[in-house]
Design a protein around this motif. Sequence first.
Motif, PDB file in Angstrom:
ATOM      1  N   GLY A  66      -8.071  -1.735   6.795  1.00 49.57           N
ATOM      2  CA  GLY A  66      -7.809  -1.389   5.401  1.00 49.57           C
ATOM      3  C   GLY A  66      -7.745  -2.586   4.480  1.00 49.57           C
ATOM      4  N   LYS A  77       2.310  -0.398  10.055  1.00 48.07           N
ATOM      5  CA  LYS A  77       1.476   0.747   9.673  1.00 48.07           C
ATOM      6  C   LYS A  77       2.124   1.597   8.595  1.00 48.07           C
ATOM      7  CE  LYS A  77      -1.328   4.480  11.623  1.00 48.07           C
ATOM      8  NZ  LYS A  77      -2.579   3.930  11.073  1.00 48.07           N
ATOM      9  N   GLU A  78       3.427   1.730   8.623  1.00 48.31           N
ATOM     10  CA  GLU A  78       4.099   2.590   7.649  1.00 48.31           C
ATOM     11  C   GLU A  78       4.035   2.004   6.232  1.00 48.31           C
ATOM     12  OE1 GLU A  78       7.460  -0.030   9.341  1.00 48.31           O
ATOM     13  OE2 GLU A  78       5.537   0.833   9.996  1.00 48.31           O
ATOM     14  N   GLN A 126      -2.942  11.371   0.627  1.00 46.17           N
ATOM     15  CA  GLN A 126      -2.376  10.681  -0.528  1.00 46.17           C
ATOM     16  C   GLN A 126      -3.455  10.338  -1.551  1.00 46.17           C
ATOM     17  OE1 GLN A 126      -0.263   7.197   0.785  1.00 46.17           O
ATOM     18  NE2 GLN A 126       1.648   8.318   1.176  1.00 46.17           N
ATOM     19  N   ASN A 161       0.791  -1.231   0.000  1.00 45.05           N
ATOM     20  CA  ASN A 161       0.000   0.000   0.000  1.00 45.05           C
ATOM     21  C   ASN A 161       0.826   1.285   0.000  1.00 45.05           C
ATOM     22  OD1 ASN A 161      -1.942  -1.963   0.306  1.00 45.05           O
ATOM     23  ND2 ASN A 161      -2.366  -1.506   2.458  1.00 45.05           N
ATOM     24  N   HIS A 162       1.977   1.270   0.668  1.00 48.61           N
ATOM     25  CA  HIS A 162       2.737   2.509   0.831  1.00 48.61           C
ATOM     26  C   HIS A 162       3.309   3.036  -0.485  1.00 48.61           C
ATOM     27  CE1 HIS A 162       5.970  -0.337   0.497  1.00 48.61           C
ATOM     28  NE2 HIS A 162       6.911   0.564   0.701  1.00 48.61           N
ATOM     29  N   LEU A 171      -2.224   5.188   1.792  1.00 46.72           N
ATOM     30  CA  LEU A 171      -2.077   5.107   3.242  1.00 46.72           C
ATOM     31  C   LEU A 171      -2.966   6.101   3.963  1.00 46.72           C
ATOM     32  CD1 LEU A 171       1.799   4.750   3.745  1.00 46.72           C
ATOM     33  CD2 LEU A 171       0.065   2.940   3.659  1.00 46.72           C
ATOM     34  N   THR A 172      -3.223   7.248   3.324  1.00 54.19           N
ATOM     35  CA  THR A 172      -3.934   8.342   3.980  1.00 54.19           C
ATOM     36  C   THR A 172      -4.922   9.001   3.027  1.00 54.19           C
ATOM     37  OG1 THR A 172      -2.321  10.025   3.317  1.00 54.19           O
ATOM     38  CG2 THR A 172      -1.881   8.850   5.390  1.00 54.19           C
ATOM     39  N   GLY A 211      -0.716   0.949   6.290  1.00 55.67           N
ATOM     40  CA  GLY A 211      -1.684   1.989   6.645  1.00 55.67           C
ATOM     41  C   GLY A 211      -2.546   1.578   7.808  1.00 55.67           C
ATOM     42  N   SER A 212      -3.173   0.425   7.706  1.00 56.56           N
ATOM     43  CA  SER A 212      -3.940  -0.163   8.797  1.00 56.56           C
ATOM     44  C   SER A 212      -3.960  -1.667   8.586  1.00 56.56           C
ATOM     45  CB  SER A 212      -5.359   0.416   8.859  1.00 56.56           C
ATOM     46  OG  SER A 212      -6.087   0.114   7.685  1.00 56.56           O
ATOM     47  N   GLN A 244     -11.445   5.740   1.625  1.00 50.62           N
ATOM     48  CA  GLN A 244     -10.357   6.147   2.522  1.00 50.62           C
ATOM     49  C   GLN A 244     -10.865   7.104   3.601  1.00 50.62           C
ATOM     50  OE1 GLN A 244      -7.088   5.002   1.137  1.00 50.62           O
ATOM     51  NE2 GLN A 244      -6.487   5.075   3.277  1.00 50.62           N
TER      52      GLN A 244
END
Length: 392
Positions: free
Chosen positions: A190, A181-182, A114, A85-86, A110-111, A185-186, A367
Motif C-alpha cells: 500500500g 496493519k490496523e 472504506q 492511513n487508518h 484501509l479497505t 492497511g498493508s 484499492q
Amino acid sequence: MASRKHVRIGMVGYRFMGKAHSHALRDLPFFFDTELVPVLQAIAGRDGQAVKAAAEKMGWASYETDWRRLIERDDIDVIDIVTPNHSHAEIAIAAAKAGKHVICEKPLALTVAQSRQMLDAVNAAGVVHMICHNYRFAPAVQLAKQLIAEGRLGRIFHFRATFLQDWLISPDVPLTWRLRKEIAGSGALGDLGAHIIDLARFLVGEIREVVGMMETFVKERPLGEIDLQLKGRAASGARGAVSVDDAVAFLARFANGALGIFEATRFSRGNRAGNRFEINGEKGSLRWDLENMNNLQLYLEADEPGLQGFRTINCTEGEHPYAGAYWPAGHIIGYEHTFIHLFVELMNGIARGLSPSPNFADGLQNQLVLAAVEESARTGKWVQLPASASAD
C-alpha cells in the motif's frame, strides 16, 4: 492581472507529507497563475506544542489540536488529509458532510469498503476530491501519457514497474505505524505498490486480474519511537509483531491485453526511491526513473536503421507539461514540484466544479487492485478484479 480568489486550506497532519503539501501550496501562486489561489489557513494535530511549531515553520495562519474543530470552521474551504492511513476515511467523510472539498494522501483507505464509503460521501456532498498520487505530475510522466495517447507506441504489450527502498532492512528499526496493519492497511504493497499501480492505470489502462506473493522478512521489531542517541534503536527493550508485508511482487493482465510486472519492497539495498517503469509497445518503448525524474527515455522503431536506440528527453522545455512555468530549458525541477502540479489541478478543479484525476474514484480502483493482490498472496491463485475495475 485581475485579483484572484482565495481558497482556504485546512490540513490534518504535519509531518513528511504535511511538509511536502505545505511547500507546494506556498509555491503554487509564485509559478502558476491559477484562477484560485490556496491560502494556508489552519493546520491540525494532536500534540499542541508540535503542531504550533509546525504551523509557524510552514507558514500556516493558525492551528487546532482536534481535526473536528478544523472541519467545523467557516473559514476553511478544503480539507487536506496527510495523516496515517487508518484515519483517512473518518476525516474525509466528515469533511464531505460539512461541505468541504477534500484531498487525501494515498492509499485512500484501509479497505475497499472504506474507500467506497469515502467515494459515496464526496459524491453525495457534491464536493471536489482528489487523491495524492503526485508521481503522475512529473513532466516526464505527463509526456509519456501524451505519447501513448497519440499512438506513438502503438499497441501496448508490457508494463514493468518497481518501487524499491531499503530503509527497513535493519531489524533494529522500530515498529512504526507503517508496520502495523490496523493503522497502515498493508506494508510495501500500500505504501509503494499503490503508486506504481496508479501509474500503470494512468498510462496503460485498467487492470483485469493479478497473481502475487508477499513476504515479511523481519517478523518482530522493537517497540517505541526512534531514539537518535541510540542510533536507530528503540529506547525500550520490548518487541512487537510486524503485521504487514516487507515486500510484494505480482503479475497483472490489463483489460487491453497488456501484461504487467510489479515489485515493491523496503528491503532492496542501495535503493532509496527506486520508482521506475518501462512500457513496451509495437512501435516503441518508454522508460522513466524517479531518481532521474526530469528525463524520459524513448525508443521509436521508425527511426532510421543504424541510428536506432533509446533517446533521452530532458523534460524541461516550455513545450513539456508544466515545465514552462519554471526555468530555462535544462534547469531541472524536483520531487517537490510534482505536488505543486497536483495542487494546480485541484485549484482548477474547484474553479470548474470538477474532480480532477486522480480522485477518489481512482483511489477506489487502486484499492481494488491492492485487495486483489492480498487475496492472491493468501490463496496462491489468480484473482480477477470486479468488472467496474477492469473496464478499459
